[in-house]
Design an enzyme around this catalytic site. Structure first.
Site, PDB file in Angstrom:
ATOM      1  N   LYS A 115      70.354 -33.102   7.705  1.00  0.00           N
ATOM      2  CA  LYS A 115      71.349 -33.832   6.956  1.00  0.00           C
ATOM      3  C   LYS A 115      72.255 -32.534   6.534  1.00  0.00           C
ATOM      4  O   LYS A 115      73.744 -32.991   6.220  1.00  0.00           O
ATOM      5  CB  LYS A 115      71.001 -34.673   5.871  1.00  0.00           C
ATOM      6  CG  LYS A 115      70.007 -35.574   6.414  1.00  0.00           C
ATOM      7  CD  LYS A 115      70.681 -37.105   6.462  1.00  0.00           C
ATOM      8  CE  LYS A 115      69.707 -38.254   6.810  1.00  0.00           C
ATOM      9  NZ  LYS A 115      68.401 -37.932   7.564  1.00  0.00           N
TER      10      LYS A 115
HETATM   11  C1  PLP Z   1      67.706 -38.960   8.285  1.00  0.00           C
HETATM   12  C2  PLP Z   1      66.539 -38.354   9.167  1.00  0.00           C
HETATM   13  C3  PLP Z   1      66.161 -38.834  10.233  1.00  0.00           C
HETATM   14  C4  PLP Z   1      66.899 -39.822  11.068  1.00  0.00           C
HETATM   15  O1  PLP Z   1      68.215 -39.387  11.537  1.00  0.00           O
HETATM   16  P1  PLP Z   1      69.321 -40.619  11.864  1.00  0.00           P
HETATM   17  O2  PLP Z   1      70.590 -39.923  11.912  1.00  0.00           O
HETATM   18  O3  PLP Z   1      69.027 -41.751  10.770  1.00  0.00           O
HETATM   19  O4  PLP Z   1      68.800 -41.153  13.169  1.00  0.00           O
HETATM   20  C5  PLP Z   1      65.103 -38.098  10.871  1.00  0.00           C
HETATM   21  N1  PLP Z   1      64.404 -36.978  10.297  1.00  0.00           N
HETATM   22  C6  PLP Z   1      64.847 -36.596   9.063  1.00  0.00           C
HETATM   23  C7  PLP Z   1      63.905 -35.568   8.490  1.00  0.00           C
HETATM   24  C8  PLP Z   1      65.909 -37.094   8.685  1.00  0.00           C
HETATM   25  O5  PLP Z   1      66.268 -36.669   7.227  1.00  0.00           O
END
Ligand code: PLP
Length: 468
Positions: free
Chosen positions: A114
């Protein structure tokens, strides 16, 4: 470039208008009117660029209301090795065996992918708010990754304040320490006496009060923000260049998925002409998306049918970014998208199902707790590499979907240190922490414990925003 709602309503907008907005007024998500096409000469030129320069090139195709020199400065300030674990490649590729790679997206300040988008969002918000002479109060709810990424991206930024709700006593000690140790005056942690859903309900209640929302300039940073998705397009290009020697080759990506934000960026990269063979969607036990790709039926579930799993950042029942892909699949027929996403479920025609697999090259798979533990162990034994539970879900599905002669890149979405409990269960050992994070649980905490009550949260916000 102009942006339109997936549901077809409302006027076309420019990038900086949708940057600070959430959903479009008709309830849809913003998409660019078209995807710019990358020709062979451009792709060849991009292969030699640094990550920050590549980000500038891609972003400038979608952003025409920020002067180029400003955008270049913002991307250069964001994608620096110092911010991403000292790695000059920013998203380095780690080869497990010939033709099988992990792309590291988790070297940012909060150890999850993120950060890749949120860090840029922080820079863009500060820039645009400064230009307008405005301020924004970001209100969010988090059970872990999103809240910390938002706080680390917005800390110390002029014009931005963050009010982040989390369920009191329910995050891991490491997650609490990550968020609550921030001492910046513009970051407010509110630990709600309740569960994550209570936090989300409070955010909804506050945001639905349009008078309060407007007068207190409340905004969000959730994953439907187009700028976040756009920032993520960049690492698909970077991963492709790192895994191939020439632009005649193709690669596939496997993406641990929850809200479909990460893999949707891969879809955009592929629509721009990046030679991607397959986009493989990996889910955990919450397999709404896997079910869709297997059967052509999309049936989001309620909170009660959403399992709490050991890859918690993928515990979703309704994939908020999925509407963007469906809008493309439906040929941008806004009325049809509107009807699909306002019904409890919808089903594709046979021709559309063929197009999801063929023209759009999607595949999928799912992973369970037992698969996750086994994959973490096997990966450690076979490749000497520890992976986090989400990346393990990706790797498990990638090994099932790999095609001969096509390199497979698994996106590493978090570092194992973030999910110590599951790592201990899988390996019997404590996962290592990146330098500088030892003992963060002992740092002083800045957090306000608050009742599960909308009025209490409103009062807190009022006491901490400038009077107007
Ligand atoms: C947010 C997240 C995901 C999922 O990503 P999306 O964009 O919601 O599909 C997968 N793994 C981790 C560690 C995350 O923080």
């Amino acid at each position: 470039m102009k942006y339109v709602s997936t549901r077809g309503g409302g006027p076309q907008k420019r990038f900086c208008d949708i940057l600070l907005e959430g959903l479009a007024d008709d309830g849809g998500l913003y998409l660019p009117t078209h995807y710019p096409q990358i020709d062979a000469a451009t792709l060849a030129r991009w292969r030699t660029l640094s990550y920050a320069e590549l980000a500038f090139e891609i972003l400038s195709l979608y952003i025409d209301d920020i002067p180029a020199e400003d955008l270049r400065r913002l991307t250069a300030q964001t994608y620096r090795a110092e911010v991403f674990g000292g790695r000059p490649e920013i998203t380095p590729l780690h080869t497990l065996e010939p033709g099988l790679h992990l792309q590291e997206l988790s070297n940012g300040p909060t150890l999850a992918f993120k950060d890749m988008a949120m860090q840029l969002l922080g820079a863009l918000f500060e820039y645009e708010l400064g230009r307008r002479g405005e301020a924004l109060n970001i209100l969010g709810a988090t059970s872990g990754d999103t809240g910390s990424a938002a706080e680390y991206a917005m800390r110390g930024r002029a014009g931005v304040r963050v009010f982040m709700l989390s369920p009191h006593g329910r995050m891991s000690a490491f997650q609490q320490a990550q968020m609550f140790s921030l001492q910046d005056a513009n970051i407010h942690n509110l630990a709600v006496r309740g569960v994550f859903d209570d936090c989300q309900d409070i955010v909804k209640a506050v945001s639905n009060d349009l008078g309060f929302k407007k007068s207190r300039r409340i905004g969000t940073v959730n994953s439907i923000n187009w700028a976040r998705l756009l920032a993520q397009v960049v690492y698909y290009f970077a991963g492709y260049f790192a895994a191939t020697k020439s632009n005649d080759e193709r690669v596939s990506f496997t993406v641990p998925s929850g809200n479909f934000g990460n893999v949707c960026a891969g879809h955009v990269a592929r629509q721009m002409g990046l030679p991607i063979a397959q986009l493989v969607v990996a889910t955990n036990e919450n397999d709404v998306l896997d079910e869709f790709f297997r059967t052509g039926r999309y049936a989001p579930r309620g909170a009660a049918q959403t399992h709490a799993t050991s890859s918690p950042s993928m515990d979703i029942s309704k994939a908020s970014n999925f509407e963007r892909f469906i809008a493309d699949l439906f040929g941008r027929d806004g009325a049809r998208v509107q009807s699909a996403f306002t019904s409890p479920s919808f089903e594709l025609s046979a021709a559309e199902r063929a197009s999801v697999e063929g023209r759009y090259a999607f595949a999928s798979g799912r992973s369970s707790h037992a698969d996750r533990l086994a994959t973490i162990r096997t990966c450690q034994q076979r490749y000497g590499r520890l992976v986090d539970p989400h990346t393990a879900d990706g790797l498990k599905v990638a090994l099932e979907r790999r095609q001969a002669g096509v390199p497979m890149i698994v996106l590493e979405t978090a570092l194992p240190a973030k999910f110590a409990e599951t790592l201990r269960e899988a390996t019997g050992q404590e996962p290592p922490r990146p330098a500088g994070l030892d003992g963060i649980e002992a740092l002083p905490k800045r957090v306000t414990v608050i009742d599960n009550d909308v009025q209490a949260v409103r009062a807190f916000i009022d006491a901490h925003v400038d009077a107007r």
